[in-house]
Design a protein around this motif. Structure first.
Motif, mmCIF file in Angstrom:
data_model
loop_
_atom_site.group_PDB
_atom_site.id
_atom_site.type_symbol
_atom_site.label_atom_id
_atom_site.label_comp_id
_atom_site.label_asym_id
_atom_site.label_seq_id
_atom_site.Cartn_x
_atom_site.Cartn_y
_atom_site.Cartn_z
ATOM 1 N N SER A 1 32.773 13.711 37.442
ATOM 2 C CA SER A 1 32.928 13.111 39.011
ATOM 3 C C SER A 1 34.796 12.765 38.984
ATOM 4 O O SER A 1 35.066 12.279 40.090
ATOM 5 N N LYS A 2 35.202 12.701 37.772
ATOM 6 C CA LYS A 2 36.792 12.321 37.549
ATOM 7 C C LYS A 2 37.512 13.440 37.227
ATOM 8 O O LYS A 2 38.833 13.651 37.583
ATOM 9 N N ASP A 3 37.004 14.172 36.276
ATOM 10 C CA ASP A 3 37.784 15.296 35.599
ATOM 11 C C ASP A 3 37.400 16.608 35.882
ATOM 12 O O ASP A 3 36.387 16.826 35.628
ATOM 13 N N PRO A 4 38.182 17.523 36.615
ATOM 14 C CA PRO A 4 37.677 18.776 37.046
ATOM 15 C C PRO A 4 37.194 19.630 36.035
ATOM 16 O O PRO A 4 36.360 20.360 36.300
ATOM 17 N N ARG A 5 37.982 19.569 34.593
ATOM 18 C CA ARG A 5 37.245 20.337 33.648
ATOM 19 C C ARG A 5 36.029 19.930 33.200
ATOM 20 O O ARG A 5 35.229 20.431 32.260
ATOM 21 N N GLY A 6 35.430 18.762 33.551
ATOM 22 C CA GLY A 6 34.213 18.398 33.169
ATOM 23 C C GLY A 6 33.066 18.867 33.949
ATOM 24 O O GLY A 6 31.911 18.637 33.439
ATOM 25 N N ARG A 7 33.407 19.765 34.636
ATOM 26 C CA ARG A 7 32.240 20.564 35.516
ATOM 27 C C ARG A 7 32.712 21.969 35.490
ATOM 28 O O ARG A 7 33.673 22.487 35.099
ATOM 29 N N ALA A 8 31.791 22.838 35.765
ATOM 30 C CA ALA A 8 31.970 24.368 35.655
ATOM 31 C C ALA A 8 32.684 24.656 36.991
ATOM 32 O O ALA A 8 32.714 24.120 38.035
ATOM 33 N N CYS A 9 33.741 26.060 36.823
ATOM 34 C CA CYS A 9 34.180 26.427 37.831
ATOM 35 C C CYS A 9 33.572 27.175 38.633
ATOM 36 O O CYS A 9 32.957 28.399 38.109
ATOM 37 N N ARG A 10 33.586 26.937 40.022
ATOM 38 C CA ARG A 10 32.694 28.079 40.762
ATOM 39 C C ARG A 10 33.547 29.381 41.352
ATOM 40 O O ARG A 10 33.134 30.469 41.665
ATOM 41 N N LYS A 11 34.783 29.221 40.978
ATOM 42 C CA LYS A 11 35.605 30.417 41.311
ATOM 43 C C LYS A 11 35.799 31.538 40.139
ATOM 44 O O LYS A 11 35.504 32.772 40.188
ATOM 45 N N CYS A 12 36.076 30.967 38.690
ATOM 46 C CA CYS A 12 36.269 31.860 37.773
ATOM 47 C C CYS A 12 34.955 31.999 36.817
ATOM 48 O O CYS A 12 34.920 32.617 35.955
ATOM 49 N N GLY A 13 34.292 30.991 36.991
ATOM 50 C CA GLY A 13 32.983 30.770 35.985
ATOM 51 C C GLY A 13 33.283 29.923 34.747
ATOM 52 O O GLY A 13 32.560 30.151 33.794
ATOM 53 N N ALA A 14 34.571 29.370 34.527
ATOM 54 C CA ALA A 14 34.912 28.639 33.571
ATOM 55 C C ALA A 14 33.658 27.454 33.080
ATOM 56 O O ALA A 14 33.206 26.897 33.931
ATOM 57 N N ALA A 15 33.297 27.389 31.992
ATOM 58 C CA ALA A 15 32.299 26.539 31.711
ATOM 59 C C ALA A 15 32.809 24.989 31.613
ATOM 60 O O ALA A 15 34.201 25.056 31.398
ATOM 61 N N ALA A 16 32.067 23.830 31.767
ATOM 62 C CA ALA A 16 32.303 22.765 31.809
ATOM 63 C C ALA A 16 33.210 22.433 30.173
ATOM 64 O O ALA A 16 32.816 22.959 29.372
ATOM 65 N N GLY A 17 34.434 21.730 30.345
ATOM 66 C CA GLY A 17 35.077 21.657 29.123
ATOM 67 C C GLY A 17 36.228 22.620 28.826
ATOM 68 O O GLY A 17 36.788 22.490 27.886
ATOM 69 N N THR A 18 36.205 23.861 29.563
ATOM 70 C CA THR A 18 37.110 24.778 29.224
ATOM 71 C C THR A 18 38.002 24.909 30.626
ATOM 72 O O THR A 18 37.685 24.293 31.686
ATOM 73 N N SER A 19 39.137 25.510 30.168
ATOM 74 C CA SER A 19 40.202 25.847 31.145
ATOM 75 C C SER A 19 39.723 27.000 32.324
ATOM 76 O O SER A 19 39.221 27.707 31.951
ATOM 77 N N CYS A 20 40.270 26.892 33.355
ATOM 78 C CA CYS A 20 40.142 27.940 34.590
ATOM 79 C C CYS A 20 41.011 29.252 33.977
ATOM 80 O O CYS A 20 41.882 28.988 33.326
ATOM 81 N N THR A 21 40.409 30.263 34.325
ATOM 82 C CA THR A 21 41.284 31.541 33.983
ATOM 83 C C THR A 21 41.655 32.389 35.122
ATOM 84 O O THR A 21 40.726 32.308 36.166
#
Length: 235
Positions: A154-174
């Motif tokens: 709820s505070k860190d965007p990388r704490g959740r999965a990305c619905r755009k690129c499918g990056a898992a929680a804890g990883t960077s977007c690609t």
């Protein structure tokens, strides 16, 4: 990496790229180039490079190693509280050990708060106390202290999965297979809505809102530039 491990790495390269020429003194050169890195991280980097091009150059492998180490350090989200009993040199040495441990992957993707308490211990992954990481694991425990809970989605965007690129929680977007320095706007939007206790928007609706907001911001910026140009012309 030892010289013997450099030979093993080159055998791995030869298996991945049969057409690559490996000379008599190639292991000596690779041994010197890859001395600062472990065999495991070099081998993982070789796989990435070999999947993208027919030949594996040391510079490309090292670039991949450094990129993955930088990503692990970024995901560690290191926060230093400091220790008033330490000298500046001791604090600097502790910080270097923390960063090195994060780059080695000993800390995992999490938020590291370095309290540097003498009685605290760092929970490292199984096996980190053995093999090539034994000394670094002990030093990291002594330097870091303790690790709090994982990133708050709820505070860190990388704490959740990305619905755009499918990056898992804890990883960077690609984007196009390359790691982004920032996160996708929809991932940030999801985080803001979660923090406000609001339900997530439909993916298409969220994308449309983000694009509309970006277009409005661009139009506002262009209007400001035009106003500034008019003021300059008037003066």
């Amino acid at each position: 990496m030892t010289q013997d491990e450099a030979v093993l790495l080159l055998e791995y390269v030869a298996a991945a790229c049969p057409a690559q020429r490996i000379g008599e003194f190639t292991p000596d050169v690779w041994g010197e180039l890859f001395a600062p890195y472990s065999l495991d991280e070099a081998r993982a980097a070789v796989i990435v490079v070999a999947s993208q091009q027919p030949f594996v150059a040391p510079a490309d492998v090292i670039t991949e190693i450094k990129a993955r180490r930088a990503e692990r350090i970024e995901l560690a989200n290191i926060v230093i509280d400091g220790d008033p009993t330490q000298t500046g040199a001791e604090s600097a040495a502790a910080l270097r050990e923390i960063i090195r441990a994060a780059g080695d992957g000993l800390t995992g993707p999490s938020s590291i708060r370095a309290s540097l308490g003498a009685g605290d211990r760092l929970a490292l992954p199984p096996g980190a106390d053995h093999g090539p990481y034994e000394g670094r694991a002990a030093a990291a425990r002594a330097a870091i202290g303790k690790m709090p809970a994982d990133r708050d989605p709820s505070k860190d965007p990388r704490g959740r999965a990305c619905r755009k690129c499918g990056a898992a929680a804890g990883t960077s977007c690609t984007t196009s297979g390359r790691r982004r320095q920032d996160v996708h706007p929809i991932r940030l939007e999801d985080t803001k809505r979660a923090a406000a206790g609001l339900p997530l928007l439909d993916h298409d609706e969220a994308e449309a809102r983000i694009k509309a907001a970006a277009a409005a911001a661009l139009a506002h910026h262009q209007e400001q530039e035009q106003d500034q140009e008019q003021e300059v012309d008037a003066s």
